[in-house]
Design an enzyme around this catalytic site. Sequence first.
Site, PDB file in Angstrom:
ATOM      1  N   CYS A  13      -3.866  55.545  13.049  1.00  0.00           N
ATOM      2  CA  CYS A  13      -3.544  54.940  14.347  1.00  0.00           C
ATOM      3  C   CYS A  13      -2.521  53.818  14.201  1.00  0.00           C
ATOM      4  O   CYS A  13      -1.608  53.674  15.022  1.00  0.00           O
ATOM      5  CB  CYS A  13      -4.810  54.442  15.039  1.00  0.00           C
ATOM      6  SG  CYS A  13      -5.756  53.241  14.084  1.00  0.00           S
ATOM      7  N   GLY A 502     -14.754  42.218 -19.807  1.00  0.00           N
ATOM      8  CA  GLY A 502     -14.790  41.364 -18.626  1.00  0.00           C
ATOM      9  C   GLY A 502     -15.848  41.877 -17.674  1.00  0.00           C
ATOM     10  O   GLY A 502     -16.347  42.996 -17.813  1.00  0.00           O
ATOM     11  N   VAL A 503     -16.203  41.067 -16.696  1.00  0.00           N
ATOM     12  CA  VAL A 503     -17.203  41.485 -15.717  1.00  0.00           C
ATOM     13  C   VAL A 503     -16.620  42.606 -14.856  1.00  0.00           C
ATOM     14  O   VAL A 503     -15.409  42.855 -14.855  1.00  0.00           O
ATOM     15  CB  VAL A 503     -17.649  40.301 -14.835  1.00  0.00           C
ATOM     16  CG1 VAL A 503     -18.304  39.218 -15.680  1.00  0.00           C
ATOM     17  CG2 VAL A 503     -16.464  39.727 -14.063  1.00  0.00           C
ATOM     18  N   SER A 504     -17.476  43.285 -14.104  1.00  0.00           N
ATOM     19  CA  SER A 504     -17.014  44.356 -13.217  1.00  0.00           C
ATOM     20  C   SER A 504     -16.021  43.805 -12.206  1.00  0.00           C
ATOM     21  O   SER A 504     -16.227  42.728 -11.644  1.00  0.00           O
ATOM     22  CB  SER A 504     -18.206  44.978 -12.487  1.00  0.00           C
ATOM     23  OG  SER A 504     -19.078  45.606 -13.398  1.00  0.00           O
ATOM     24  N   GLY A 505     -14.939  44.554 -11.996  1.00  0.00           N
ATOM     25  CA  GLY A 505     -13.929  44.129 -11.033  1.00  0.00           C
ATOM     26  C   GLY A 505     -12.911  43.164 -11.586  1.00  0.00           C
ATOM     27  O   GLY A 505     -12.118  42.591 -10.835  1.00  0.00           O
ATOM     28  N   SER A 506     -12.890  42.995 -12.906  1.00  0.00           N
ATOM     29  CA  SER A 506     -11.949  42.034 -13.499  1.00  0.00           C
ATOM     30  C   SER A 506     -10.565  42.631 -13.728  1.00  0.00           C
ATOM     31  O   SER A 506      -9.644  41.912 -14.099  1.00  0.00           O
ATOM     32  CB  SER A 506     -12.510  41.498 -14.823  1.00  0.00           C
ATOM     33  OG  SER A 506     -12.733  42.555 -15.732  1.00  0.00           O
ATOM     34  N   GLY A 507     -10.408  43.956 -13.533  1.00  0.00           N
ATOM     35  CA  GLY A 507      -9.088  44.579 -13.657  1.00  0.00           C
ATOM     36  C   GLY A 507      -8.883  45.392 -14.916  1.00  0.00           C
ATOM     37  O   GLY A 507      -7.760  45.828 -15.197  1.00  0.00           O
ATOM     38  N   SER A 509     -10.003  48.538 -15.873  1.00  0.00           N
ATOM     39  CA  SER A 509      -9.613  49.937 -15.633  1.00  0.00           C
ATOM     40  C   SER A 509      -8.239  50.026 -14.985  1.00  0.00           C
ATOM     41  O   SER A 509      -7.460  50.943 -15.280  1.00  0.00           O
ATOM     42  CB  SER A 509     -10.658  50.630 -14.756  1.00  0.00           C
ATOM     43  OG  SER A 509     -11.880  50.757 -15.435  1.00  0.00           O
TER      44      SER A 509
END
Length: 703
Positions: A13, A502-507, A509
């Site tokens: 939209c 690093g912790v999950s979501g640290s970049g 991957s």
Amino acid sequence: MKKIIYQQDEKDCGVACIAMILKHYGTEITIQRLRELSGTDLDGTSAFGIKKTFEKLGFDAPAFKAGDETWQEKDIPLPLIAHIISEQKYQHYVVVYKVKGDEIWIADPAKGKIRKTISEFSKEWTGVLLFPKPKAEYKPSIERVDSLSTFFPILIKQKSLFITIFGIISSYYFQGLLDNIIPNQARSTLNILSIGLIFVYLFRVLFEYSRSYLLLLIGQRMSMSIMLGYFKHVLSLPLSFFATRKSGEIISRFLDANKIIDALASATLSLILDIGMVILVGTTLAIQSTQLFLLTLAFLPFYILVVYVFIRSYDKANTEEMSAGAEVNSSIIESLKGIETIKSYNGENHVYDRVDSEFVTLMKKSFKSVTLDNVQQSLKMVIELISSVLILWLGSSYVIDGKISLGQLITYNALLVFFTEPLQNIINLQVKMQKARVANKRLNEIMSISPEQRNTNINISKNIFNKDIKLDKVSFSYNMKLPVLRDVSLEIYSKSKVALVGVSGSGKSTLAKLLVKFYDPSEGNITYGDINCQDIENHKLRNHVTYVPQESFFFNGTIIDNLTFGLSHQPEFEKIFRACKAACLVDFINQQPLRFDSVLEEGGNNLSGGQKQRLAIARAILNDSEIIIFDEATSGLDTLLEKEILEYLIKLQDKTIIFIAHHLSIAKACDEIIVLDQGILVGRGTHEELSEKEGVYRRLLNA
């Protein structure tokens, strides 16, 4: 707002509103291009993305939070974009193009043009408005790729078919002889007339058979060109495309191609057979009786009027039906993929209710489309029946008055069917062509996306992958959202074993996917040796850099087929066996009834999570790349298996291996550890060095 642009999918939209504003100011850009500029993804388009898109295209687009008093201002700049909450409680964008008194005129990309009172509009309006206005240096531009003519080169390839068609047409010359002979002989012999009529009807059957046969033949040839061409193009698209599209949307466009094929095949036959028949038989009818032929032609404007009146309605109905079909496809595919979770949480009824609701919507849209078709066909039938009665009426009067003979009238009516049926075929192309036009717009949204980089002018040596990898001030964000990586600079030494933690979501991957060019950095550079990765074609890079995700996919096929997937040639069995031994797979394979020839189910559904990961590791080892990236690729293994496989990988002296892991036992075994936190490089060193310092790694170690 002269013309509304409908959204092709429920998340479009915002870009449809951008397209309408641009068209108002003389610019035409494809929806797909606007999706890319605005960062549209599975969550739709943000107001920030809309604002940035306008700025890239030479507009100012200030955004404000306003109140109802805004609509009372006399100099409110129009058209503008308003953010609302739809009846289904979805975030939605509309274009406001006129305000008069207490009423607002809206161009809704989902519904069309609507007029509402200010009080009605205020109930759904969030108060957010964007006011796009072209800058002084703005110049209109037109970018068109959705014409059906883009498929005409496919027709040119069918030369043998055209020769066949012309051969058939030439064989119909006998009918022309009969058409000329019959009027001259009808008065003298009924036998000749009767035999002639039998030949006419036999020819009619032959003509219809030939037409259907050629339609099937052309359709199949075009199916191979269009549908396989679309699938090949989809496979060539970057990973970012698949992250912003539902599977059902991609598949539905594959099915939409049938509408294009049907329309183009029908149009081809109409251009060659039907138009030829109309001209040939029309000439014969005019010779038979000029007055009756003029009466026949007098009804053509009525057919054209009926076609014209329904054009806009068909466009809207077809767009809505195809979009609703894509939603149903997406929901069904999503449900089948997530069936374990659905079963685990007793969510069958919830999923069924959602699909049921979407399917009911599809049926309503389909009913609307079919109803339009029925109404139009009924009107055409009325015109056809009235014309038949009037022709017989006037013709009989001419017979009574002696202007024509009874034989001429009979002959005229016998030949008339060969004029009206091809004419109806040409007129009925409108419905098919409009469906094809809508399908073509949807298909070209995908076809207009640039494929992954394939060819560069730089000659790349494989030796660069045996050199250091450097990241220089690399930043990255998904679709104009908050940065996932921020100003990361680091060097990964050749043949080293490195852990990203690093912790999950640290970049972690995300960084790995940049290294394999699934995505390109928003800022900064990545180099292999002294070559920027942007100068390396993706196919060549992935021959030397292998990425192993946490959940690898396996195809329905034998174990050995899945192990050797993507290899240019099958390795010697001894090499395959060594890779399986390194991944601790030998015992598992020996337990299978056909060992390496045992068949895996689709997605490897007959394997455990750990078995899938070991197969993926063996496949990566077999690929023999200089650089291997394991993204949580051992998370499903028990401690003993992980340790055994890790020991083998660490000993590979000729490879650079990057591990992304939550298990710090992997990090301890590596030459170097790189620590990320919220997308920022916050530490690097060995396990001993980092464990002595206060920081993220030490907190992870003590957790």
